[in-house]
Scaffold this active site. Sequence first.
Site, PDB file in Angstrom:
ATOM      1  N   ARG A  85      -1.833  -2.570  -8.646  1.00 23.69           N
ATOM      2  CA  ARG A  85      -2.858  -3.077  -9.373  1.00 23.69           C
ATOM      3  C   ARG A  85      -3.905  -3.827  -8.337  1.00 23.69           C
ATOM      4  O   ARG A  85      -4.617  -4.822  -8.745  1.00 23.69           O
ATOM      5  CB  ARG A  85      -2.490  -4.119 -10.428  1.00 23.69           C
ATOM      6  CG  ARG A  85      -1.843  -3.521 -11.535  1.00 23.69           C
ATOM      7  CD  ARG A  85      -1.704  -4.417 -12.684  1.00 23.69           C
ATOM      8  NE  ARG A  85      -1.023  -3.737 -13.933  1.00 23.69           N
ATOM      9  CZ  ARG A  85      -0.430  -4.513 -14.797  1.00 23.69           C
ATOM     10  NH1 ARG A  85      -0.661  -5.947 -15.116  1.00 23.69           N
ATOM     11  NH2 ARG A  85       0.077  -3.910 -15.697  1.00 23.69           N
ATOM     12  N   CYS A  86      -4.100  -3.150  -7.088  1.00 21.72           N
ATOM     13  CA  CYS A  86      -4.599  -3.813  -6.070  1.00 21.72           C
ATOM     14  C   CYS A  86      -5.934  -2.714  -5.904  1.00 21.72           C
ATOM     15  O   CYS A  86      -5.867  -1.681  -5.979  1.00 21.72           O
ATOM     16  CB  CYS A  86      -3.725  -3.878  -4.824  1.00 21.72           C
ATOM     17  SG  CYS A  86      -4.868  -4.204  -3.392  1.00 21.72           S
ATOM     18  N   GLY A  87      -7.046  -3.313  -5.103  1.00 21.99           N
ATOM     19  CA  GLY A  87      -8.208  -2.605  -4.607  1.00 21.99           C
ATOM     20  C   GLY A  87      -7.541  -1.737  -3.802  1.00 21.99           C
ATOM     21  O   GLY A  87      -8.509  -0.559  -3.488  1.00 21.99           O
TER      22      GLY A  87
END
Length: 208
Positions: A85-87
């Site tokens: 769930r990271c950029g």
Amino acid sequence: MIPAHLATPMQRTIDLPDLEHRPVMRPSIALMAVLLAAALTAPYGAAAACGSPLLDTSAKRLVGPEESLCEHAGKAVLIVNTASRCGYTPQYEGLEALWQRYRDQGLVVLGFPSDQFGGQEPGDDAEIAKFCKVNYGVSFPMFTKSNVSGRDAIPLYKELIEITGESPKWNFHKYLIARDGRSVQAFGSDVKPDGATLRAAIEAALAR
């Protein structure tokens, strides 16, 4: 400079006494053989058998048992701490592309999911494995969710941090171990897997 504990082990020579004319001492030959074996295998024996001190450890796969990382000795190894769930999560695509492009030349990509940065890997191993496969077609080896920074970091990451002097500060930090098993480079999260910088470093690591 390569740290002393990773330097090439010095050759050691052990002279055994002449027992040919001393039959009374023959029972000690077995003991001396044991001592000789111990001297030749410690402390460098495990690393020599593995082929890389850094990879002389094990880790549990996301889906599967614990396995020795020694099986990757002799390859260029790209180690990445990942999150779902990271950029930077789309870097999975670039990492898979690197794996497909260079695997036959001797590259392996190893992914270590971690929830240490921003709580961006909240799922369990099964959920992470499903996410990686469904969304990015990840086929390179992925391991159980781990701590990759701080005093609770897994042994592999403690070694990488000590050698490079650089600890992961966010998801998708990268370490590249050359074929020699000793030369290590670190790359920040913003270094793209499909960028020229990392590709050039991989090609150089494969040539070592």
